[in-house]
Motif scaffolding. Structure first.
Motif, mmCIF file in Angstrom:
data_model
loop_
_atom_site.group_PDB
_atom_site.id
_atom_site.type_symbol
_atom_site.label_atom_id
_atom_site.label_comp_id
_atom_site.label_asym_id
_atom_site.label_seq_id
_atom_site.Cartn_x
_atom_site.Cartn_y
_atom_site.Cartn_z
ATOM 1 N N UNK A 9 15.592 -3.322 -24.523
ATOM 2 C CA UNK A 9 14.520 -3.788 -23.639
ATOM 3 C C UNK A 9 13.340 -4.289 -24.462
ATOM 4 N N UNK A 10 12.970 -3.532 -25.478
ATOM 5 C CA UNK A 10 11.871 -3.925 -26.353
ATOM 6 C C UNK A 10 12.162 -5.262 -27.019
ATOM 7 N N UNK A 11 13.370 -5.405 -27.556
ATOM 8 C CA UNK A 11 13.755 -6.657 -28.217
ATOM 9 C C UNK A 11 13.751 -7.820 -27.226
ATOM 10 N N UNK A 12 14.233 -7.570 -26.008
ATOM 11 C CA UNK A 12 14.261 -8.619 -24.980
ATOM 12 C C UNK A 12 12.843 -9.065 -24.627
ATOM 13 N N UNK A 13 11.916 -8.122 -24.543
ATOM 14 C CA UNK A 13 10.527 -8.470 -24.254
ATOM 15 C C UNK A 13 9.935 -9.327 -25.371
ATOM 16 N N UNK A 27 -1.887 -18.339 -24.500
ATOM 17 C CA UNK A 27 -2.827 -18.176 -23.386
ATOM 18 C C UNK A 27 -2.143 -18.439 -22.041
ATOM 19 N N UNK A 28 -1.152 -19.312 -22.028
ATOM 20 C CA UNK A 28 -0.462 -19.649 -20.791
ATOM 21 C C UNK A 28 0.662 -18.696 -20.420
ATOM 22 N N UNK A 29 0.855 -17.668 -21.223
ATOM 23 C CA UNK A 29 1.904 -16.693 -20.951
ATOM 24 C C UNK A 29 1.306 -15.469 -20.289
ATOM 25 N N UNK A 30 1.597 -15.303 -19.025
ATOM 26 C CA UNK A 30 1.128 -14.145 -18.284
ATOM 27 C C UNK A 30 2.142 -13.019 -18.350
ATOM 28 N N UNK A 31 1.654 -11.812 -18.235
ATOM 29 C CA UNK A 31 2.546 -10.658 -18.325
ATOM 30 C C UNK A 31 3.516 -10.584 -17.147
ATOM 31 N N UNK A 43 7.492 -1.120 -15.717
ATOM 32 C CA UNK A 43 6.882 -0.049 -16.501
ATOM 33 C C UNK A 43 7.235 -0.080 -17.971
ATOM 34 N N UNK A 44 8.282 -0.829 -18.321
ATOM 35 C CA UNK A 44 8.727 -0.833 -19.717
ATOM 36 C C UNK A 44 7.779 -1.587 -20.636
ATOM 37 N N UNK A 45 7.023 -2.539 -20.098
ATOM 38 C CA UNK A 45 6.124 -3.326 -20.939
ATOM 39 C C UNK A 45 5.122 -2.429 -21.656
ATOM 40 N N UNK A 46 4.392 -1.631 -20.904
ATOM 41 C CA UNK A 46 3.373 -0.792 -21.539
ATOM 42 C C UNK A 46 3.974 0.453 -22.189
ATOM 43 N N UNK A 47 5.197 0.815 -21.818
ATOM 44 C CA UNK A 47 5.876 1.906 -22.514
ATOM 45 C C UNK A 47 6.179 1.478 -23.948
ATOM 46 N N UNK A 48 6.723 0.280 -24.102
ATOM 47 C CA UNK A 48 7.102 -0.222 -25.426
ATOM 48 C C UNK A 48 5.925 -0.857 -26.169
#
Length: 194
Positions: A9-13, A27-31, A43-48
């Motif tokens: 998941x981390x690598x995919x992000x 700048x044009x990339x939103x979360x 929830x994985x974004x801020x976990x990793x």
């Protein structure tokens, strides 16, 4: 402890962040877009990446740096001259640009231009990425007879020229600026050793 699934998941992000930087800019990339495109659980974004977008941007720059280092190393492993290394690298980059309809460019230059004055952490990451490309090129040139300071200067000029040519190629929607830059660099790098 990060599980194998967590590492994936981390690598995919990180990979998705890199792709989005290349097509939309930092700048044009939103979360939200990142989560949607990566198909990662929200929830994985801020976990990793507990430090958020900036941390993810640093990791994406590091991944881009590693990919380019691998490209240069592959070209250098079978090239007879420094100019041939440059020509092989430029051909790969030209194919990348053309096959993406000139949408993809160097994510390191994008992040540098967009965020270098706003985020010291991202600027340092980009500086490190460029240095990680310049250093092995300088070592290759030194191994081929150039004195160390000259090798470093030539390597810096070569990386800078290719980066600039990528930008001009995207603007003109033509790989000719890249190919002209390769021609000039072959002459420079394969010329007489002084």
């Amino acid at each position: 402890m990060v599980t194998a699934k967590g590492a994936q998941t981390s690598a995919r992000l990180v990979e998705t962040m890199l792709e989005l930087i290349q097509t939309r800019g930092y700048a044009g990339t939103g979360l939200n877009t990142l989560i949607e495109q990566s198909q990662a659980p929200k929830g994985s974004l801020y976990f990793h990446f507990p430090e958020g977008k900036e941390e993810l941007g640093v990791r994406a720059v590091e991944l881009a740096a590693e990919q380019f280092r691998a490209l240069v190393a592959d070209a250098a492993s079978s090239a007879a001259t420094p100019g041939e290394v440059v020509r092989r690298v430029v051909e790969v980059l030209a194919e990348l640009l053309a096959s993406s309809d000139f949408r993809l460019g160097c994510p390191v230059s994008v992040v540098t231009l967009e965020m270098g004055a706003q985020s010291e952490r991202l600027r340092e990451s980009c500086a490190g990425a460029f240095d990680s490309w310049i250093t092995p090129v300088a070592a290759y040139l030194a191994a081929n007879g150039r004195p160390e300071p000259v090798a470093r200067a030539l390597a810096t000029a070569a990386v800078s020229a290719v980066e600039g040519a990528m930008i001009v190629s995207r603007a003109q929607r033509s790989v000719e600026p890249l190919r002209h830059t390769a021609d000039a660099l072959v002459t420079l790098l394969d010329g007489p050793v002084s």
